[in-house]
Every structure is written in structure tokens, then in C-alpha cells.
Design an enzyme around this catalytic site. Structure first.
Site, PDB file in Angstrom:
ATOM      1  N   PHE A 130     -36.882 -54.763  12.609  1.00 43.41           N
ATOM      2  CA  PHE A 130     -35.877 -54.267  11.664  1.00 43.41           C
ATOM      3  C   PHE A 130     -34.844 -55.369  11.354  1.00 43.41           C
ATOM      4  CE2 PHE A 130     -32.263 -51.829  10.152  1.00 43.41           C
ATOM      5  CZ  PHE A 130     -32.884 -50.973   9.263  1.00 43.41           C
ATOM      6  N   ASP A 195     -34.653 -51.227  21.019  1.00 45.62           N
ATOM      7  CA  ASP A 195     -34.103 -50.498  19.877  1.00 45.62           C
ATOM      8  C   ASP A 195     -34.931 -49.216  19.743  1.00 45.62           C
ATOM      9  OD1 ASP A 195     -33.657 -49.459  17.331  1.00 45.62           O
ATOM     10  OD2 ASP A 195     -33.381 -51.425  16.406  1.00 45.62           O
ATOM     11  N   TYR A 220     -29.020 -40.270  13.573  1.00 44.96           N
ATOM     12  CA  TYR A 220     -29.092 -39.522  12.297  1.00 44.96           C
ATOM     13  C   TYR A 220     -30.531 -39.292  11.838  1.00 44.96           C
ATOM     14  CZ  TYR A 220     -28.828 -44.490  10.973  1.00 44.96           C
ATOM     15  OH  TYR A 220     -29.009 -45.847  10.918  1.00 44.96           O
ATOM     16  N   LYS A 221     -31.501 -39.824  12.587  1.00 45.38           N
ATOM     17  CA  LYS A 221     -32.901 -39.622  12.191  1.00 45.38           C
ATOM     18  C   LYS A 221     -33.440 -38.372  12.894  1.00 45.38           C
ATOM     19  CE  LYS A 221     -33.604 -44.665  11.891  1.00 45.38           C
ATOM     20  NZ  LYS A 221     -33.617 -44.924  10.459  1.00 45.38           N
ATOM     21  N   ARG A 367     -43.965 -43.950   3.555  1.00 41.69           N
ATOM     22  CA  ARG A 367     -43.694 -43.616   4.953  1.00 41.69           C
ATOM     23  C   ARG A 367     -43.430 -42.119   5.054  1.00 41.69           C
ATOM     24  NH1 ARG A 367     -38.731 -46.139   8.350  1.00 41.69           N
ATOM     25  NH2 ARG A 367     -37.631 -44.672   7.019  1.00 41.69           N
TER      26      ARG A 367
HETATM   27  C1  LIG Z   1     -35.099 -49.832  13.926  1.00 40.80           C
HETATM   28  C2  LIG Z   1     -33.687 -49.793  13.419  1.00 40.80           C
HETATM   29  N1  LIG Z   1     -32.751 -50.554  14.006  1.00 40.80           N
HETATM   30  C3  LIG Z   1     -31.484 -50.561  13.583  1.00 40.80           C
HETATM   31  C4  LIG Z   1     -31.084 -49.774  12.515  1.00 40.80           C
HETATM   32  C5  LIG Z   1     -29.671 -49.858  12.055  1.00 40.80           C
HETATM   33  O1  LIG Z   1     -28.902 -48.782  12.430  1.00 40.80           O
HETATM   34  P1  LIG Z   1     -27.342 -48.673  12.057  1.00 40.80           P
HETATM   35  O2  LIG Z   1     -27.279 -48.424  10.593  1.00 40.80           O
HETATM   36  O3  LIG Z   1     -26.835 -47.531  12.882  1.00 40.80           O
HETATM   37  O4  LIG Z   1     -26.672 -49.956  12.415  1.00 40.80           O
HETATM   38  C6  LIG Z   1     -32.019 -48.953  11.882  1.00 40.80           C
HETATM   39  C7  LIG Z   1     -31.613 -48.101  10.751  1.00 40.80           C
HETATM   40  O5  LIG Z   1     -32.386 -47.444  10.117  1.00 40.80           O
HETATM   41  C8  LIG Z   1     -33.356 -48.968  12.335  1.00 40.80           C
HETATM   42  O6  LIG Z   1     -34.302 -48.216  11.752  1.00 40.80           O
END
Ligand SMILES: Cc1ncc(COP(=O)(O)O)c(C=O)c1O
Length: 396
Positions: A130, A195, A220-221, A367
Site C-alpha cells: 500500500f 499492516d 473503517y473497513k 475489487r
Molecule cells: C493496507 C493499507 N494501509 C494503510 C492504509 C492507510 O490508512 P489511513 O488512511 O488510516 O492512514 C490503508 C487505507 O486504505 C490501507 O488499505
């Protein structure tokens, strides 16, 4: 879960009738007339989140005003909600706090991890992880070693301070073997930082059992905490005293209300708090977690696997030209099915116009999130019927 012979809409309805988790859908306020396969981006509003938010606004904020910092327990809420969440990632109470964003939590822990391994300069991570994980690593580490997943273990050596991995890949849903990789990292003296954005509430996670060191994730997911609900941060109890937060804020102080001029870190994971956490976001998440109370993650996983297998079968049978980009083996997959098609962006928009909500990830992925708490088997049938219709000969 029963397997099905002939695959038609009635067979999917029969699966819903036999589903032990089907009643949970009633916990959510889903709009009529849509199939929502995007709970892996933004989970829906639950009745308990709404009620908890109402209590936090009208009661705690509206009536209690400033006294609510102590009387309603706002001061300790990041820890208290963290304790509730801990069970879902296989951690113990006292190992998790809920505050800030995943990106900021990643920053704090990655830098703390680098500082805890003086003389080592490398963060090892995976190609295509990510963006936040890459950006933060590149900002902090003298060297970021990015490799493909098959080269991770061979790339671990004594220059690696932290192995940073997204447990379930956001694009394909491919899942790492947390226990094996943590063991390999520890064998060369590196720390692990996981993560868990696409893992928490999606798959069983056993941070303790795997010996994992640190983790972050969003709420939030799959947890349905609401847009921008605060993220979580985990540090194994055995490491807490030895790690220092690089963002020294007053909420991470041992006694924030002493207003001391001298920084003294809080004794446990609370030292990674920074400033005032958004109490309303935290309240919505607290309410959303009510739905998870007493829920067996193994049962959620069983339904998730059955749903993803069904979705893959439907695509294979009904959507020629669409490639399944997620692993077909359930053990290697999180709780989503990604489909590859050269015109994915337009297809996802066309599906949305017909009430099927998924999302697009560049360059060519559709997705579809599998969220067993509120998705029915028949929803998958209906979603793929729309996709198949859009792709029928002569139409697309
Ligand atoms: C795998 C992953 N890491 C990090 C994040 C970032 O999260 P945040 O917006 O809370 O910083 C996301 C957001 O969708 C994500 O999917």
C-alpha cells in the site's frame, strides 16, 4: 457450510437460509436496492454505532461538556476501545490503542522499530504494497529494500531492522503467512510490523500466537467504525518498555493532566498516543464493535471462504474473459475477490449504475469485498448476474 451442486439463484437463497450468521445483517442500516460489496473500503452504518454516537453527542458532549473527559471516560477511551479490539487481532488487553490514522501509527512504530535496532538501516517490504507503507518507509529508513513476495525470506539479513508487510494485499487479497515470516524475521534479529488494514475483522489474526512485534490497522473497513474512524496500533507487551514513540505528545505522557514540562512516557502502549483523539469517531467505532461482541471469528471466516469460493465459481461459469486475480486457494486469500479485466474502471461504474457497489484499483482490477456480517449469498449471485449481463456478447 454445504457445497452446492447446480448453481442458480435458488441454491444461493438456500445457502442464506442455512447461514448461522444471517441475522447479523439486521444490525446494519443498508439502503434498499443495492448490493454492497465495498465493506472492505467503508463498512456500513450499524444501529449500535448510530446509538452510541447519539449517546456521545447528546449525552456526553451535549450535557456532560468538559466533565465528560473524566466522567464519561474520554481520557482512557483510546485504551478501552483498544482493549475491545485486541481480541480480534489475537492480542491481549493492554497491547492495543485506538487513535490517529494508520499512516501516522505506521510512522510512529516504524521509526520506533528502527531506533530499537541501532546499527541496522534496512526496512524490508514488498513490491506493490500500500502506498502509505512505501511513502513512510522511504521517509524514515536509510534503505528500503522492496522485493517480490517470493524473495522476502531470502532478503532478510542482519542489516534489516524491520520487516514491514501488509498481511492481506489490498489489490489481490493475497495473504502472507504471518507466523512463518515473523519467525524468519526474528531469526536475523529483525522486528516485524504488520499492516492489518485488510485483515482485522476479515480473517482470524493471532498476533500473540505468531510472536508478532508491532501492528497497525484501520477500523473503517471490516470493523464498520465509520469514515475516518481512528486507527489502531499494537505493540507486544514484552516490547513496550523498550520502544519510544518518536511523536511525543501529551497524551502519551505518563500523567497528561500533570502538564509537566518534562516528558515521561506512559508505562505501556499508551506511550504511542499523541494528542486528543476524535471522541465522536471513537464512539462510533465503540458502537460498531458491539456487533462483534461474542462473535466467533472462525465462523466469520468459514462464511467468508464459502462466499469467496462461490463468487469465484460464478465468475468462472458466467463471465468469460474475466480473470480471477485473487488466490484460488482459500488459505492464501483474505476476504475479497479481485477480478482482472482491461476495462475494469468502466465496468465497475456500469455495475454501480445498476446497484452493485464494488471498487476499482488501477490499472485493471475490480475489487469485491466479502463481508459476511451483512452480505448474503444471493447478493453475490445478483452481483455476478449484472457483471455477466454487462459482458454478454455484443454488449461490451
Ligand atoms: C493496507 C493499507 N494501509 C494503510 C492504509 C492507510 O490508512 P489511513 O488512511 O488510516 O492512514 C490503508 C487505507 O486504505 C490501507 O488499505
Amino acid at each position: 457450510m454445504d457445497s452446492i451442486g447446480v448453481l442458480d439463484r435458488d441454491a444461493c437463497r438456500a445457502l442464506d437460509e442455512g447461514d448461522r450468521l444471517a441475522h447479523l445483517r439486521e444490525a446494519f442500516e443498508l439502503p434498499d436496492g443495492i448490493v454492497y460489496l465495498d465493506g472492505n473500503s467503508l463498512g456500513p452504518l450499524s444501529r449500535t454505532a448510530r446509538a452510541r454516537l447519539e449517546r456521545a453527542t447528546t449525552g456526553e458532549w451535549g450535557s456532560g461538556l468538559i466533565s465528560s473527559w473524566t466522567e464519561a471516560g474520554w481520557m482512557k477511551r483510546p485504551q478501552r476501545v483498544g482493549d475491545r479490539l485486541a481480541r480480534l487481532v489475537g492480542a491481549e488487553p493492554g497491547e492495543v490503542i485506538v487513535s490517529d490514522t494508520t499512516s501516522l501509527n505506521l510512522y510512529k512504530l516504524l521509526l520506533a522499530g528502527l531506533q530499537a535496532r541501532p546499527g541496522r538501516s534496512v526496512v524490508l517490504t514488498e513490491e506493490g504494497t500500500f502506498p502509505t507503507d512505501l511513502y513512510v518507509s522511504e521517509a524514515l529508513a536509510p534503505e528500503v529494500r522492496r522485493v517480490t513476495r517470493d524473495r522476502l525470506v531470502e532478503s532478510l539479513d542482519e542489516s534489516v531492522a524491520v520487516l514491514l508487510l501488509t498481511h492481506v494485499d489490498y489489490r489481490t487479497g493475497r495473504m502472507h503467512d504471518m507466523a512463518a515470516l515473523t519467525e524468519a524475521a526474528h531469526a536475523v534479529g529483525a522486528l516485524t510490523l504488520w499492516d492489518l488494514c485488510h485483515s482485522v475483522g476479515a480473517v482470524p489474526v493471532d498476533l500473540r500466537g505468531c510472536g508478532a512485534d508491532m501492528a497497525v490497522g484501520c477500523t473503517y473497513k471490516f470493523l464498520n467504525g465509520g469514515p475516518g474512524s481512528p486507527a489502531f496500533l499494537h505493540v507486544a507487551a514484552r516490547l513496550q518498555a523498550s520502544l519510544r514513540s518518536p511523536v511525543r505528545g501529551w497524551f502519551g505522557h505518563a500523567d497528561p493532566l500533570s502538564f509537566s514540562d518534562t516528558y515521561e512516557p506512559a508505562p505501556g502502549v499508551a506511550r504511542f498516543l499523541t494528542g486528543t483523539t476524535g471522541i465522536l469517531g471513537l464512539a462510533a467505532l465503540d458502537g460498531a464493535l458491539d456487533v462483534w461482541d461474542g462473535l466467533d471469528m472462525a465462523a466469520v471466516r468459514e462464511k467468508s471462504v464459502a462466499m469467496a469460493d462461490l463468487l469465484i465459481r460464478l465468475v468462472d461459469e458466467r463471465c468469460p474473459g474475466v480473470e480471477v486475480a485473487s488466490p484460488r486457494a482459500a488459505a492464501e486469500r483474505g476476504s475479497q475477490v479481485s477480478l482482472r479485466h482491461p476495462d475494469a474502471r468502466n465496468l465497475i461504474d456500469a455495475m454501480a449504475r445498476r446497484g452493485v457497489i464494488g471498487d476499482f484499483r488501477p490499472p485493471d482490477l475490480i475489487r469485491l469485498g466479502i463481508t459476511p456480517l451483512h452480505t448474503r449469498f444471493v447478493d453475490l449471485w445478483d452481483a455476478i448476474a449484472v457483471l455477466a449481463d454487462l459482458l454478454s456478447p455484443g454488449r461490451w
